[in-house]
Design an enzyme around this catalytic site. Sequence first.
Site, PDB file in Angstrom:
ATOM      1  N   GLU A 150       0.812  -1.237   0.000  1.00 28.51           N
ATOM      2  CA  GLU A 150       0.000   0.000   0.000  1.00 28.51           C
ATOM      3  C   GLU A 150       0.835   1.271   0.000  1.00 28.51           C
ATOM      4  O   GLU A 150       0.629   2.166   0.825  1.00 28.51           O
ATOM      5  CB  GLU A 150      -0.958  -0.012   1.202  1.00 28.51           C
ATOM      6  N   ASN A 191       2.006  -5.355  -3.045  1.00 30.66           N
ATOM      7  CA  ASN A 191       0.609  -5.652  -2.717  1.00 30.66           C
ATOM      8  C   ASN A 191      -0.145  -4.351  -2.448  1.00 30.66           C
ATOM      9  O   ASN A 191       0.364  -3.468  -1.756  1.00 30.66           O
ATOM     10  CB  ASN A 191       0.599  -6.529  -1.444  1.00 30.66           C
ATOM     11  N   HIS A 226     -10.633  -5.966  -2.121  1.00 32.30           N
ATOM     12  CA  HIS A 226     -11.693  -5.653  -1.148  1.00 32.30           C
ATOM     13  C   HIS A 226     -12.814  -4.924  -1.896  1.00 32.30           C
ATOM     14  O   HIS A 226     -12.662  -3.762  -2.268  1.00 32.30           O
ATOM     15  CB  HIS A 226     -11.145  -4.772  -0.017  1.00 32.30           C
ATOM     16  N   GLU A 255      -6.357 -10.664  -0.925  1.00 34.49           N
ATOM     17  CA  GLU A 255      -7.150 -10.370   0.284  1.00 34.49           C
ATOM     18  C   GLU A 255      -8.627 -10.287  -0.069  1.00 34.49           C
ATOM     19  O   GLU A 255      -9.346  -9.395   0.393  1.00 34.49           O
ATOM     20  CB  GLU A 255      -6.698  -9.055   0.930  1.00 34.49           C
ATOM     21  N   ASP A 257     -12.378 -10.123  -0.357  1.00 34.61           N
ATOM     22  CA  ASP A 257     -13.661 -10.175   0.342  1.00 34.61           C
ATOM     23  C   ASP A 257     -14.617  -9.234  -0.380  1.00 34.61           C
ATOM     24  O   ASP A 257     -14.201  -8.227  -0.946  1.00 34.61           O
ATOM     25  CB  ASP A 257     -13.557  -9.908   1.852  1.00 34.61           C
TER      26      ASP A 257
HETATM   27  O1  9MR Z   1      -7.681  -7.888   8.669  1.00 34.48           O
HETATM   28  C1  9MR Z   1      -6.712  -7.091   9.318  1.00 34.48           C
HETATM   29  C2  9MR Z   1      -7.288  -6.557  10.614  1.00 34.48           C
HETATM   30  O2  9MR Z   1      -7.498  -7.611  11.530  1.00 34.48           O
HETATM   31  C3  9MR Z   1      -6.350  -5.526  11.202  1.00 34.48           C
HETATM   32  O3  9MR Z   1      -6.952  -4.931  12.331  1.00 34.48           O
HETATM   33  C4  9MR Z   1      -6.023  -4.487  10.179  1.00 34.48           C
HETATM   34  C5  9MR Z   1      -5.068  -3.480  10.725  1.00 34.48           C
HETATM   35  O4  9MR Z   1      -4.694  -2.541   9.815  1.00 34.48           O
HETATM   36  O5  9MR Z   1      -5.448  -5.106   9.033  1.00 34.48           O
HETATM   37  C6  9MR Z   1      -6.332  -5.972   8.408  1.00 34.48           C
HETATM   38  O6  9MR Z   1      -5.746  -6.503   7.241  1.00 34.48           O
HETATM   39  C7  9MR Z   1      -5.394  -5.533   6.242  1.00 34.48           C
HETATM   40  C8  9MR Z   1      -4.208  -6.064   5.490  1.00 34.48           C
HETATM   41  O7  9MR Z   1      -3.162  -6.360   6.362  1.00 34.48           O
HETATM   42  C9  9MR Z   1      -3.745  -5.086   4.427  1.00 34.48           C
HETATM   43  N1  9MR Z   1      -4.809  -4.709   3.540  1.00 34.48           N
HETATM   44  C10 9MR Z   1      -6.046  -4.281   4.185  1.00 34.48           C
HETATM   45  C11 9MR Z   1      -6.503  -5.329   5.199  1.00 34.48           C
HETATM   46  C12 9MR Z   1      -7.828  -4.928   5.780  1.00 34.48           C
HETATM   47  O8  9MR Z   1      -7.750  -3.760   6.531  1.00 34.48           O
END
Ligand code: 9MR
Length: 449
Positions: A150, A191, A226, A255, A257
């Site tokens: 990101e 990513n 997402h 990722e 969803d």
């Molecule tokens: O799913 C993850 C969540 O449990 C955490 O609190 C969060 C913290 O930033 O990160 C989420 O996973 C993220 C991933 O690492 C990177 N892309 C976005 C995902 C969703 O926020």
Amino acid sequence: MHAALILGLAAVLASAGLVALSGSATAQTTLASAAAAKGKYFGVAANENYFNESAYTSTMTREFNSLTAENSMKWDTVQRNQGQFNWGPGDRIAQQARNMGVQYRGHTLVWHSQLPGWVNSGNARQAMTNHINAVLQHWPDAAYWDVVNEAFEENGSRRNSPFQQAMGDGFIAEAFRIARQADPDTKLCYNDYNLENPGPKQDAAYNLVRDLKAQGLIDCIGFQGHFNSGNPVPQNFHQTLQRFADLGVDVEITELDIAGSGSSQAQQYQGVTQACLAVTRCTGITVWGVTDKYSWRSQDTPLLFDGNYNKKAAYTAVLNALGGSSGGTSGGTTVGGGDNGGNGGTPGAGCTATYSETDRWGDRFNGRVVITAGSAPISNWSVTVTVHSPQRISATWNGSPTWDGSGNVMTMRPNGNGTLAAGASTSFGFTVMANGNWQAPTIGTCTAS
Ligand code: 9MR
């Protein structure tokens, strides 16, 4: 090499779950085995906090052949305090993957978020170097690592971070170079989210991948995936995936969803699966969680299993798109048989009915049921085909159908093909308008006379 080996092993293991279909066709009954049969992986974000919940672990183990640590390989877990490494939580993910005989994806090395406060622009270069080296040394058997996560804003400019501040735009190449040296065998990925639609962010990522590839530093790009109603799965997603694959890197959905429910959610999941299948270098799909109840956005019910670990329509859509089919009494299994209708026919007579899906288009699929006589000749047979609302059967052939009041249950009898010698077969076919539901029909017991 490591990833390929493990995927091969997973495919072999998965073959134990084969279900016999008519003719030479076979159907896989889990996401992992169906994806493996297509040369892809189907992964999940795993969270070790739920490993003591047996339904969580059994679903994860049964359905997926790649794990990504949802949080426990991130910087703020691994090195919350400078120089003090906490490997335990991430080790549970890596060990779970090893126990399952599947790959794991490392997520993530350099990210502006979930970054402890001690990392700042003054120490970011040294901190990044140390962190990458330590983590790759500790988890050398990851199939992939998301080296940088990101790094772009929506307009394609660089996102502010201690790394960007300390090293400027060159921090990404520097991170990849360190990672490459630390572990030459692991596939290194960039990513990000919102890369799925054409625009400045996608172009920025494209140019980055092109430049890193020219230096031999990158192997893969992760599209997080997402989606929600304001950001649906794009129609041309496979073209975007192909655009990046043409740079000579693997592409992955990392990722996935999709907010929603029912057939509209199922259709979008199907679209993503088909997009990956359409691109040779799309190596696999990871969904961002096992069950809706533990999703980072659980109110959107964005995953394939509901809060009780029931398979959702989205699950069936993905499995069917992968060429698999659910077990039990519906499609893919041999059902019925052995009964002669109790009308005094020859003992040992009877028939079996075997279903397979033969074709699929955008809105419909064709099914075929093969009727095979038992150890004695038969002169008549009947079998029911039950479709799952809102499905509708729109055409039939090689049989005479009658319908129940609901229109869901079709009883098929011969149309000139009722007489079969012992062991001989005939078949009838039908078209199902899916209306968003790609579940295989349920085939009743074959009754002969
Ligand atoms: O799913 C993850 C969540 O449990 C955490 O609190 C969060 C913290 O930033 O990160 C989420 O996973 C993220 C991933 O690492 C990177 N892309 C976005 C995902 C969703 O926020």
